[in-house]
Design a protein around this motif. Sequence first.
Motif, PDB file in Angstrom:
ATOM      1  N   GLU A 141       1.968   6.712  -6.686  1.00  0.00           N
ATOM      2  CA  GLU A 141       0.759   7.758  -7.199  1.00  0.00           C
ATOM      3  C   GLU A 141       1.267   9.050  -6.842  1.00  0.00           C
ATOM      4  O   GLU A 141       0.929  10.150  -7.920  1.00  0.00           O
ATOM      5  N   TRP A 142       2.029   9.301  -5.874  1.00  0.00           N
ATOM      6  CA  TRP A 142       2.402  10.579  -5.459  1.00  0.00           C
ATOM      7  C   TRP A 142       3.430  11.094  -6.545  1.00  0.00           C
ATOM      8  O   TRP A 142       3.534  12.503  -6.847  1.00  0.00           O
ATOM      9  N   ALA A 193       0.795  -1.249  -0.006  1.00  0.00           N
ATOM     10  CA  ALA A 193       0.007   0.023   0.142  1.00  0.00           C
ATOM     11  C   ALA A 193       0.993   1.253   0.044  1.00  0.00           C
ATOM     12  O   ALA A 193       0.509   2.009  -0.661  1.00  0.00           O
ATOM     13  N   ILE A 194       2.032   1.100   0.745  1.00  0.00           N
ATOM     14  CA  ILE A 194       2.738   2.446   0.701  1.00  0.00           C
ATOM     15  C   ILE A 194       3.445   2.641  -0.432  1.00  0.00           C
ATOM     16  O   ILE A 194       3.570   3.839  -1.315  1.00  0.00           O
ATOM     17  N   LEU A 217       6.253  11.201   2.533  1.00  0.00           N
ATOM     18  CA  LEU A 217       6.397  10.963   1.116  1.00  0.00           C
ATOM     19  C   LEU A 217       7.628  11.198   0.364  1.00  0.00           C
ATOM     20  O   LEU A 217       8.173  10.477  -0.360  1.00  0.00           O
ATOM     21  N   LYS A 222       0.998   4.138  -2.999  1.00  0.00           N
ATOM     22  CA  LYS A 222       0.882   5.484  -2.747  1.00  0.00           C
ATOM     23  C   LYS A 222       1.898   6.454  -3.146  1.00  0.00           C
ATOM     24  O   LYS A 222       1.793   7.449  -3.684  1.00  0.00           O
ATOM     25  N   GLU A 263      -4.089  12.561   0.002  1.00  0.00           N
ATOM     26  CA  GLU A 263      -2.681  12.073   0.799  1.00  0.00           C
ATOM     27  C   GLU A 263      -2.188  12.612   1.765  1.00  0.00           C
ATOM     28  O   GLU A 263      -1.647  12.260   2.749  1.00  0.00           O
TER      29      GLU A 263
END
Length: 290
Positions: free
Chosen positions: A180-181, A173-174, A211, A177, A202
Motif C-alpha cells: 500500500e505504501w 500484514a507487513i 518502510l 502495508k 501509516e
Amino acid sequence: MTTLARWRASQVGGIKEKDRRPYLASDCDNLQEAEKWRRQIIGEISRKVAQIQNAGLGEFKLRDLNDEINKLLREKGHWEDRIQELGGPDYRKTGPKMLDSDGKEVPGNKGYKYFGAAKDLPGVRELFEQEPPAPPRKTRAELMKDIDADYYGYRDEDDGIIVPLEIEAEKQAIKAKVREWKEKQNRVKTGEMTEEEACGKEEELFSKDELAEVDDDGDADEGGSQDETSMDVTINELEKQHFIAHVPVPSQKDIEQALLHRKKLELIQRYASESLQEEETEARDMLGVS
C-alpha cells in the motif's frame, strides 16, 4: 319397624343392632375392633375412588367425593395410630400404598390429594401445571472453581501452533502495508495525491525509514528475501519446542527424598514421645542438620 321396635327386638335378642364406628379412634380400646374399623374405612375409600373416576358426575359431585376420600384417609391414619398404641402392627410402614398412590398431591397444600376425574376440574389442572422453580444461582466460589491459567490464556503459546501462525500473519500484514505504501508513493510521483495525504496513519505504525528499508531489501513479495528466510528459521525452531514449564519441576530424586522425609516424620510422631522429639530437635539444631 320403628326405632323403638328395633331397640326392643335387640334387647330381646331377635334382631342384632348393627354396630356403628366410633367417632373418635381413642374411644376404642379393643385391638380387633380397631382393625375391623380400619378395614371398613379402606372399603369405603375403595368404593369412592372407583366412583370418582366417572367424569360425568359433575363438578360439584366430584368435589364432594374428593373431600370425602381425603376425610376417610385422615380417619384411616387416626385408626392406624390407635392400632399401634394398642400394640398392633404399624400399618403406616407395612401397609400397602395403593390407595394413596392413586391421588396426586398439590405441593404446599398440607397433604390434600385429588383423585380420578377431580384432577381435571377447572382450577385444579392449573395447580399441577406450575412451572418448576428456577435452578439456584451459582456462587462466586463455584464460578471461580473452574478458572485456571488456561482461562486467562497464559498457556496458549505452549502448544507450538499459535506462535507460527502469528508470525505468518504479521508477515502478511507487513507485506500488505508495504504494498500500500508503494502504491501511494507512485501516486505522489505522478501527482495524484500530495505527500501529506500519503503519510497518514501509516506513520503511527511504521516510520518512513522502516518502510523504505523493507522496500529496499529486494522485492520481498517475489524472490524470497533474507527476512523471510530468518522468519522461516524462527518458525522451525518454535515448532521443535514443546511444553514450557512456568514453575520449577522437581526431579525424581527430589520427590523420593521428600517422601522419605515425610515417612520419617510420621513414624516419629506415631512412636516417639514429645520429650524425645524435643531432644531430637535440639540435637539437630546443635549439629546444624535439617
